[in-house]
Motif scaffolding. Structure first.
Motif, PDB file in Angstrom:
ATOM      1  N   VAL A  86       0.852  -1.183   0.000  1.00  0.00           N
ATOM      2  CA  VAL A  86       0.000   0.000   0.000  1.00  0.00           C
ATOM      3  C   VAL A  86       0.896   1.244   0.000  1.00  0.00           C
ATOM      4  N   SER A  87       0.296   2.402  -0.299  1.00  0.00           N
ATOM      5  CA  SER A  87       1.123   3.601  -0.477  1.00  0.00           C
ATOM      6  C   SER A  87       0.440   4.842   0.081  1.00  0.00           C
ATOM      7  N   THR A  88       1.223   5.928   0.117  1.00  0.00           N
ATOM      8  CA  THR A  88       0.723   7.241   0.522  1.00  0.00           C
ATOM      9  C   THR A  88       0.798   8.184  -0.670  1.00  0.00           C
ATOM     10  N   ALA A  89       0.089   9.319  -0.561  1.00  0.00           N
ATOM     11  CA  ALA A  89       0.151  10.355  -1.599  1.00  0.00           C
ATOM     12  C   ALA A  89       0.272  11.707  -0.907  1.00  0.00           C
ATOM     13  N   GLY A  90       1.382  12.393  -1.174  1.00  0.00           N
ATOM     14  CA  GLY A  90       1.576  13.677  -0.510  1.00  0.00           C
ATOM     15  C   GLY A  90       2.828  14.384  -0.985  1.00  0.00           C
ATOM     16  N   ILE A  91       3.071  15.543  -0.370  1.00  0.00           N
ATOM     17  CA  ILE A  91       4.238  16.368  -0.701  1.00  0.00           C
ATOM     18  C   ILE A  91       5.009  16.660   0.587  1.00  0.00           C
ATOM     19  N   HIS A  92       6.229  16.187   0.617  1.00  0.00           N
ATOM     20  CA  HIS A  92       7.120  16.341   1.772  1.00  0.00           C
ATOM     21  C   HIS A  92       7.400  17.825   2.006  1.00  0.00           C
ATOM     22  N   HIS A 125      -7.677   5.691  -5.331  1.00  0.00           N
ATOM     23  CA  HIS A 125      -7.261   4.293  -5.497  1.00  0.00           C
ATOM     24  C   HIS A 125      -7.190   3.608  -4.139  1.00  0.00           C
ATOM     25  N   LYS A 126      -7.703   2.410  -4.044  1.00  0.00           N
ATOM     26  CA  LYS A 126      -7.796   1.750  -2.735  1.00  0.00           C
ATOM     27  C   LYS A 126      -6.427   1.408  -2.160  1.00  0.00           C
ATOM     28  N   LYS A 127      -5.403   1.350  -2.991  1.00  0.00           N
ATOM     29  CA  LYS A 127      -4.045   1.080  -2.490  1.00  0.00           C
ATOM     30  C   LYS A 127      -3.434   2.290  -1.790  1.00  0.00           C
ATOM     31  N   VAL A 128      -3.977   3.481  -2.046  1.00  0.00           N
ATOM     32  CA  VAL A 128      -3.499   4.688  -1.361  1.00  0.00           C
ATOM     33  C   VAL A 128      -4.256   4.799  -0.043  1.00  0.00           C
ATOM     34  N   VAL A 129      -3.530   4.632   1.077  1.00  0.00           N
ATOM     35  CA  VAL A 129      -4.188   4.505   2.381  1.00  0.00           C
ATOM     36  C   VAL A 129      -3.886   5.671   3.329  1.00  0.00           C
ATOM     37  N   ALA A 130      -3.108   6.656   2.876  1.00  0.00           N
ATOM     38  CA  ALA A 130      -2.809   7.802   3.744  1.00  0.00           C
ATOM     39  C   ALA A 130      -2.431   9.008   2.892  1.00  0.00           C
ATOM     40  N   ILE A 131      -2.673  10.194   3.454  1.00  0.00           N
ATOM     41  CA  ILE A 131      -2.276  11.460   2.833  1.00  0.00           C
ATOM     42  C   ILE A 131      -0.953  11.892   3.454  1.00  0.00           C
ATOM     43  N   GLY A 132       0.054  12.070   2.622  1.00  0.00           N
ATOM     44  CA  GLY A 132       1.385  12.442   3.088  1.00  0.00           C
ATOM     45  C   GLY A 132       2.443  11.707   2.258  1.00  0.00           C
ATOM     46  N   GLU A 133       3.675  11.828   2.494  1.00  0.00           N
ATOM     47  CA  GLU A 133       4.286  12.399   3.669  1.00  0.00           C
ATOM     48  C   GLU A 133       4.163  13.909   3.593  1.00  0.00           C
ATOM     49  N   CYS A 134       3.628  14.478   4.659  1.00  0.00           N
ATOM     50  CA  CYS A 134       3.465  15.926   4.721  1.00  0.00           C
ATOM     51  C   CYS A 134       3.866  16.389   6.109  1.00  0.00           C
ATOM     52  N   GLY A 135       4.123  17.667   6.245  1.00  0.00           N
ATOM     53  CA  GLY A 135       4.483  18.137   7.576  1.00  0.00           C
ATOM     54  C   GLY A 135       5.332  19.382   7.552  1.00  0.00           C
ATOM     55  N   LEU A 136       6.181  19.483   8.578  1.00  0.00           N
ATOM     56  CA  LEU A 136       7.023  20.658   8.790  1.00  0.00           C
ATOM     57  C   LEU A 136       8.428  20.201   9.148  1.00  0.00           C
ATOM     58  N   ASP A 137       9.420  20.770   8.489  1.00  0.00           N
ATOM     59  CA  ASP A 137      10.813  20.475   8.805  1.00  0.00           C
ATOM     60  C   ASP A 137      11.559  21.786   8.956  1.00  0.00           C
ATOM     61  N   PHE A 138      11.697  22.222  10.216  1.00  0.00           N
ATOM     62  CA  PHE A 138      12.417  23.466  10.503  1.00  0.00           C
ATOM     63  C   PHE A 138      13.870  23.166  10.870  1.00  0.00           C
ATOM     64  N   ASN A 139      14.275  21.906  10.708  1.00  0.00           N
ATOM     65  CA  ASN A 139      15.658  21.529  10.944  1.00  0.00           C
ATOM     66  C   ASN A 139      16.501  21.878   9.729  1.00  0.00           C
ATOM     67  N   ARG A 140      15.968  21.577   8.553  1.00  0.00           N
ATOM     68  CA  ARG A 140      16.722  21.829   7.320  1.00  0.00           C
ATOM     69  C   ARG A 140      16.194  23.021   6.539  1.00  0.00           C
ATOM     70  N   ASP A 141      14.918  23.320   6.692  1.00  0.00           N
ATOM     71  CA  ASP A 141      14.336  24.499   6.035  1.00  0.00           C
ATOM     72  C   ASP A 141      14.619  24.518   4.534  1.00  0.00           C
ATOM     73  N   PHE A 142      14.444  23.368   3.872  1.00  0.00           N
ATOM     74  CA  PHE A 142      14.642  23.329   2.419  1.00  0.00           C
ATOM     75  C   PHE A 142      13.542  24.106   1.690  1.00  0.00           C
TER      76      PHE A 142
END
Length: 262
Positions: free
Chosen positions: A59-65, A86-103
């Motif tokens: 299974v997989s996720t769909a998102g923007i890091h 699609h039923k194989k997509v079971v989560a939204i992400g990888e998404c979030g906040l990264d203030f360690n690298r701030d790319f």
């Protein structure tokens, strides 16, 4: 015989696997890893993760890091919505906040995360969350848009852990746990995670468990090495590896597969 494990986070689209992806997956199966969640980190890798999930029965996720937030197209949420049908997509992400690298600039990280959380809420899907050195901002976002999901590759403080648990998230633990240099805080916090909230993940090809013996010639991590994370987790929690295997499988199936009838 290995205990059966589920790897709750693999970057299978990584170019580090291009030369031997099929052999690597066979090693994972031989090591008792019988399911995995393939991480999407941008629109392209989300589509590729779905293709690999269909091909190999995962299974997989769909998102923007958050690293890629600055490059997200304006219509990314509607593109993710189509993938999520699609039923194989079971989560939204990888998404979030990264203030360690701030790319990506923090304001764009926050704006993109907000759209992910709204989408997950609208679709009643779990989110696959990344948070590094950004707990205060993440807390504001989660309070504003309540969701279910997992805090992937948790490496934070006890305050953060207690908040995420009180909020209702599962906690994803990686080979960071096996790092005698960086993992000390996580090793102390691990026993505080209730049995019904723990997930194990490699985040392969990253975060090779440093406690592996013999050490692989390559520094690349792979799902077969999830057994090492499970072994160290069992020791730190004073539990058997069989128990760790059972609870993490149950948690994964409950969070990600309950709508699939599994």
């Amino acid at each position: 015989m290995h205990n059966l494990l589920i790897d709750a986070g693999v970057n299978l689209t990584s170019s580090q696997f291009d030369k031997d992806r099929t052999d690597m997956l066979a090693r994972a199966e031989a090591a008792g890893v019988d399911n995995m969640l393939l991480i999407g980190c941008c629109l392209q890798s989300s589509q590729e993760s779905l293709s690999l999930a269909k091909k190999h029965g995962y299974v997989s996720t769909a998102g923007i890091h958050p690293h890629d937030a600055k490059d997200a197209p304006t219509d990314f949420a509607s593109q993710l919505r189509v993938l999520a049908e699609h039923k194989k997509v079971v989560a939204i992400g990888e998404c979030g906040l990264d203030f360690n690298r701030d790319f990506s600039p923090r304001d764009s990280q926050n704006a993109i995360l907000e759209q992910h959380l709204l989408l997950a809420q609208q679709l009643d899907m779990p989110v696959y969350l990344h948070e590094r050195d950004a707990f205060d901002s993440m807390r504001v976002q989660l309070e504003h848009t309540p969701v279910k999901g997992v805090l992937h590759c948790f490496t934070g403080t006890q305050d953060a852990l207690e908040y995420y648990l009180d909020y209702g998230l599962m906690i994803g633990i990686t080979g960071w746990l096996c790092d005698e240099r960086r993992g000390e805080q996580l090793q102390k916090l691990l026993p505080l995670i209730p049995d019904d909230r723990l997930l194990l993940e490699t985040d392969a090809p990253y975060l090779l468990p440093r406690s592996l013996k013999p050490k692989p010639k390559s520094r690349r991590n792979e799902p077969a090495f999830l057994q090492e994370v499970a072994k160290v987790a069992a020791e730190l929690r004073s539990q058997t590896i069989e128990h760790i295997s059972e609870i993490t499988r149950n948690n994964f199936n409950r969070l990600f597969l309950s709508d699939m009838g599994e």
